[in-house]
Enzyme design. Structure first.
Site, PDB file in Angstrom:
ATOM      1  N   ILE A   1       0.781  -1.139  -0.110  1.00 41.84           N
ATOM      2  CA  ILE A   1       0.193  -0.148   0.082  1.00 41.84           C
ATOM      3  C   ILE A   1       0.742   1.261  -0.115  1.00 41.84           C
ATOM      4  O   ILE A   1       0.458   2.273  -0.662  1.00 41.84           O
ATOM      5  CB  ILE A   1      -1.092   0.021   1.210  1.00 41.84           C
ATOM      6  CG1 ILE A   1      -2.065  -0.866   1.000  1.00 41.84           C
ATOM      7  CG2 ILE A   1      -1.496   1.545   1.614  1.00 41.84           C
ATOM      8  CD1 ILE A   1      -2.948  -1.425   2.192  1.00 41.84           C
TER       9      ILE A   1
ATOM     10  N   GLU B   1      10.217 -19.719  18.585  1.00 36.24           N
ATOM     11  CA  GLU B   1       9.582 -20.469  19.594  1.00 36.24           C
ATOM     12  C   GLU B   1       9.006 -21.701  18.411  1.00 36.24           C
ATOM     13  O   GLU B   1       7.965 -22.272  18.789  1.00 36.24           O
ATOM     14  CB  GLU B   1       8.380 -19.890  20.211  1.00 36.24           C
ATOM     15  CG  GLU B   1       8.862 -18.685  20.898  1.00 36.24           C
ATOM     16  CD  GLU B   1       9.710 -18.906  22.141  1.00 36.24           C
ATOM     17  OE1 GLU B   1      10.679 -19.821  21.857  1.00 36.24           O
ATOM     18  OE2 GLU B   1       9.574 -18.227  23.101  1.00 36.24           O
TER      19      GLU B   1
END
Length: 401
Positions: free
Chosen positions: A353, A379
């Site tokens: 954008i 993680e």
């Protein structure tokens, strides 16, 4: 207009905490985040502000000087902080995981020694599993702790240690064969050691070296380091929980809540990317009108907002499941997987954008574009999450033939 990612069912205390954190993020983090990030500068003043707010003790029980709040409250605070600057949420996350592991698995003496000072932010936590050669294969850990009288001698090299330089307490996962005969499954012969150290780089205590910060594409400001143990001596009473062989389970418990945290970070970064995209789309004009009035941009904004909402809902569900005392590895894996993937997509759409300006360091979206990829790895990668999700689904939907 109602803001995206609202959470139903919060009590007055939770709403007050989140309002305070959001104000802090808007006033103290967002205005300086990009400048500090470009300089790769540790956000000392921001961290001090979070200490004053009590964020370092948010989930530590009141008997140890903390606020005793839920994982949901914590995750929502992380979401707000990551919206301002993801690196700051990383500083909090590793500290929180160590505090959680102590609360859940520590001996009474370990809790009494560390938790009150952790609640104040005087002791700062980091945890260490990964090594240079193992990646996601935790069972291949080669760092080792060997009993020597009333001490253990630790040797090995660790990698990707968040807060490696600034922390003063590190939970380190090592192999320890004591009491575990040859042939024992690897995950049953691992132990978590609580290693105290001085902050800084170089030799931070005899036998322990933190070489320096790893230069990264994004996730700057927070110190990510190696950790080298060379005949590091640790007292036997610094085995987490007092018993060897339980380290893998302790670490996985910590990582499980850490995955909720990473999902929350993804939600926060995605929210900020949407805010930047929707704002820029209303200011930038092409063909005689704001680009927000072009259908193509409206479609993009609609998709971005939907992804923000979906990721937030899954993150909240995973946190509430853990708070209820139920097993939540399925929900945490799904939330982490979806939030990190959607974060990457929402950030890229906001970048598109912005057009050419998104490539400029003057615009905040450039920083988010470099930060989002870390969430795809931290993680546990998407592939690891899919393995966890798939195995749990097969447990729940076992074919009865």
């Amino acid at each position: 207009m109602t803001r995206l990612a609202q959470t139903a069912g919060l009590n007055d205390i939770q709403r007050e905490i989140l309002s305070t954190v959001r104000d802090f993020v808007d006033k103290e983090i967002i205005p300086v985040a990009t400048q500090l990030e470009h300089r790769d500068e540790y956000p000392t003043e921001i961290v001090e502000g979070l200490k004053e707010l009590g964020l370092f003790g948010l989930m530590i029980p009141g008997e140890y000087g903390g606020l005793g709040e839920s994982l949901l409250t914590y995750a929502l605070c992380v979401e707000e902080i990551a919206r301002g600057w993801m690196s700051v949420s990383g500083i909090i996350n590793t500290h929180f995981i160590v505090a959680y592991m102590l609360k859940q698995h520590g001996t009474q003496e370990q809790k009494d020694t560390f938790l009150p000072r952790m609640a104040l932010g005087e002791v700062r936590g980091a945890f260490s599993m990964s090594e240079p050669a193992l990646g996601s294969d935790v069972s291949a850990i080669s760092s080792k702790g060997v009993r020597d009288g009333e001490e253990y001698v630790l040797n090995g090299q660790k990698m990707w240690l968040t807060n490696g330089g600034t922390s003063t307490l590190v939970a380190v996962l090592c192999r320890s064969d004591e009491g575990h005969p040859e042939g024992t499954a690897p995950h049953k012969s691992m132990t978590t050691f609580l290693v105290e150290k001085e902050p800084g780089f170089g030799e931070v205590r005899p036998g322990l070296t933190i070489p320096g910060k790893i230069d990264k594409m994004g996730y700057k400001g927070v110190d990510t380091t190696e950790l080298i143990m060379d005949d590091l001596r640790v007292p036997a009473n610094r085995v987490l929980g007092g018993t060897t062989g339980r380290g893998f389970y302790q670490m996985m418990d910590g990582v499980e809540v850490g995955r909720v945290n990473v999902a929350a970070r993804g939600c926060g970064v995605a929210q900020r990317a949407f805010e930047l995209g929707v704002s820029y789309a209303q200011q930038r004009h092409t063909f005689g009108k704001p680009i927000a009035q072009h259908q193509a941009i409206q479609f993009k904004l609609a998709e971005m907002a939907t992804k923000v909402e979906a990721a937030h809902a899954m993150m909240v569900n995973a946190a509430r499941k853990k708070d209820s005392g139920e097993r939540n590895d399925l929900e945490a894996g799904m939330a982490k997987y979806l939030a990190s993937e959607y974060c990457k997509e929402v950030v890229e759409d906001a970048f598109r954008i912005h057009g050419g300006y998104g490539f400029s360091k003057e615009y905040e979206i450039e920083r988010l574009y470099r930060e989002a990829p870390m969430l795809l790895i931290g993680e546990g990668t998407a592939e690891i999450q899919k393995m966890i999700i798939g195995r749990r689904l097969l447990e729940e939907y076992r074919f009865q033939g």
